[in-house]
Design an enzyme around this catalytic site. Structure first.
Site, short mmCIF file in Angstrom:
data_model
loop_
_atom_site.label_atom_id
_atom_site.label_comp_id
_atom_site.label_asym_id
_atom_site.label_seq_id
_atom_site.Cartn_x
_atom_site.Cartn_y
_atom_site.Cartn_z
N ARG A 18 45.32 40.85 37.51
CA ARG A 18 45.15 39.30 37.61
C ARG A 18 46.61 38.47 36.96
O ARG A 18 47.26 38.96 36.44
CB ARG A 18 43.95 38.53 36.97
CG ARG A 18 43.07 39.32 37.59
CD ARG A 18 42.07 38.47 37.00
NE ARG A 18 41.61 37.73 36.38
CZ ARG A 18 40.84 37.63 34.93
NH1 ARG A 18 39.46 38.08 35.90
NH2 ARG A 18 40.82 36.93 34.84
N LEU A 103 39.51 35.61 40.83
CA LEU A 103 38.30 36.01 40.57
C LEU A 103 38.78 37.82 40.04
O LEU A 103 38.96 38.19 41.34
CB LEU A 103 36.92 35.96 41.78
CG LEU A 103 36.25 34.70 41.26
CD1 LEU A 103 35.44 33.88 42.29
CD2 LEU A 103 35.61 34.71 39.91
N ASP A 104 38.29 38.43 39.36
CA ASP A 104 38.47 40.12 39.48
C ASP A 104 37.27 40.12 40.48
O ASP A 104 36.50 40.22 41.15
CB ASP A 104 37.86 40.53 38.45
CG ASP A 104 39.03 40.08 36.98
OD1 ASP A 104 39.68 39.82 37.30
OD2 ASP A 104 38.20 40.69 36.39
N PRO A 105 37.84 42.07 40.97
CA PRO A 105 36.60 42.37 41.49
C PRO A 105 35.84 42.67 41.84
O PRO A 105 34.74 42.30 42.58
CB PRO A 105 37.55 43.71 42.28
CG PRO A 105 38.04 43.60 41.65
CD PRO A 105 38.94 42.36 40.67
#
Length: 365
Positions: A18, A103-105
Site C-alpha cells: 500500500r 484499504l487492504d483487500p
C-alpha cells in the site's frame, strides 16, 4: 491494516503493497501483445488494419471527461484500492482520479475517491477522523497482525468480554503505538515490509497516535467485535496485536470495515457494481462537490469576483469582516464556486491550491 499507511503481506500472501500518498492514475503500461503470426510482411499490411491498444479502433474509445467531485465508494472484500479507483474512473469516463486512504483487500468499507480537481483536496480527507468496526480473533498472533499472515505465537487462553472491556481504556487517548512489521514505515530508506519479506529483523519505533474511542459490540470466546474512532496514522492491526498481548492470549484482525473517513460516511456510499450498471451521466449525479472535503476541516471565506481572480492568479487577498479567520488554513468560494484553499497570514489569504470548476469566477460576490 490502516488506510493512511501501506502494508505488505507475508511472502505467501497475494496482497499488494500500500502507499500512504493518494494514487494518481496514469497511462496504462501493458506488456507486449500476442496477436498471433502475421500473414505477411509488416509493410504489406495497411495501417488501418493493424490492431491498436486492446484491439479497439481509436474512434471507438470513449473520450475521458474533465469531471470533478467525490465518489464515496463502499469497497468490497478482495478488491485492492488501486483496482477500485480504476473501476470508478472507467465508470465515469474520468480523466483523473485518486483515493484518500488505502484499504487492504481484506478490508471493506468507505474508500473516498477524488476525481479531477477534487484530487487537490485529498490531504484534508486523509487528515480527518476515521471510524472502523473490526473483529479480533483470539489465540493466534501473526507476523502481519491480520488473517493473511503466518502464526508467530499461540495461546489456549481466551478472554471474557469483561476482561476485554476492562483493558480497552489502556489504548484510548494519546498513546504510543508500534506499527506492524509489514508496513510502509521507512528504515534507512527502505520500506519495513520489504525488509520483513527478505527475512530481516525489523525494529520499528513507537509513534504517537490518537484513539478517541474503543467499544465492544459483540463477543464470543473465540472472537470480539470492536468499534474504533481514531486519527491519522493509527493501525487497527496494532490495536488487535497489543490488546492480545496485554490480555495474555494473543490476537489478530480477522475482519475490518471502515465506516467513516473525515466527512464521508456509509450512508453516502455506492458500490462498484452499482456504478458499472449505470451509464456515465447517471453516475455523475452521485458526485459530491469538491469542497465537501474542506467543510469540516477548515473555515470558509466568501470572496468577491475581483478577489477570486487574484486568488486564481496565485496572489493573496486581504480578508475583511468580523468573522474572517485570522490564522490557519481557509478555503474561498465566489458565488458558491470553490476558488482556492490556502493559509491566512497577517490578515491575508495566501492561496496554495487554486481550482478551475467552471471557467472564470462568477460575477456575483
Amino acid at each position: 491494516m490502516h488506510e493512511d499507511q501501506p502494508s505488505e503481506p507475508a511472502p505467501q500472501a497475494a496482497r499488494p503493497a500500500r502507499e500512504d500518498a493518494p494514487r494518481q492514475d496514469g497511462p496504462r503500461q501493458d506488456g507486449p501483445r500476442q496477436d498471433g503470426p502475421r500473414e505477411g510482411p509488416r509493410q504489406d499490411r495497411p495501417r488501418h488494419d493493424r490492431p491498436r491498444g486492446r484491439g479497439r479502433p481509436p474512434g471507438d474509445r470513449p473520450k475521458r471527461r474533465e469531471i470533478s467531485g467525490w465518489v464515496i465508494l463502499d469497497k468490497g472484500v478482495g478488491m485492492t484500492s488501486t483496482h477500485a479507483v480504476a473501476a470508478v474512473k472507467r465508470a465515469l469516463n474520468a480523466k483523473k482520479a485518486g483515493h484518500a486512504g488505502t484499504l487492504d483487500p481484506l478490508a471493506s468499507g468507505i474508500l473516498p475517491i477524488a476525481l479531477g480537481e477534487a484530487t487537490k483536496t485529498v490531504p484534508f480527507v486523509m487528515d480527518g477522523r476515521k471510524a472502523y468496526v473490526f473483529s479480533v480473533t483470539w489465540g493466534v498472533e501473526t507476523d502481519t497482525d491480520d488473517a493473511e499472515g503466518r502464526p508467530v505465537a499461540t495461546s489456549d487462553d481466551r478472554p471474557t468480554q469483561e476482561q476485554v472491556e476492562a483493558m480497552l481504556p489502556r489504548f484510548v487517548g494519546a498513546i504510543e503505538q508500534v506499527p506492524p512489521r509489514y508496513s510502509a514505515i521507512k528504515i534507512q530508506g527502505e520500506r519495513a515490509y520489504d525488509l520483513a519479506r527478505d527475512g530481516e529483523v525489523v525494529e520499528l519505533v513507537a509513534r504517537p497516535v490518537q484513539i478517541d474511542r474503543l467499544a465492544v459490540v459483540a463477543h464470543t470466546p473465540e472472537r470480539t467485535v470492536i468499534e474504533a474512532e481514531c486519527g491519522k496514522g493509527t493501525y487497527v492491526r496494532a490495536i488487535a496485536r497489543d490488546l492480545g498481548r496485554a490480555l495474555g492470549c494473543y490476537g489478530h484482525v480477522s475482519a475490518l470495515r471502515r465506516t467513516r473517513v473525515g466527512p464521508f460516511t456509509e450512508d453516502q456510499s455506492c458500490t462498484v457494481a452499482a456504478l458499472e450498471a449505470a451509464d456515465a451521466e447517471a453516475n455523475a449525479a452521485i458526485l459530491r462537490p469538491v469542497e465537501t472535503a474542506l467543510i469540516e476541516a477548515v473555515p470558509h471565506v466568501p470572496v468577491s469576483r475581483d478577489m477570486a481572480m487574484r486568488l486564481m492568479r496565485g496572489q493573496p487577498v486581504i480578508l475583511r469582516g468580523r468573522d474572517a479567520p485570522t490564522e490557519g488554513k481557509a478555503y474561498a468560494t465566489c458565488g458558491g464556486v470553490l476558488v482556492a484553499v490556502g493559509d491566512v497570514e497577517r490578515g491575508e489569504l495566501v492561496p496554495h491550491r487554486v481550482f478551475h470548476l467552471g471557467g472564470t469566477a462568477p460575477r456575483t460576490a
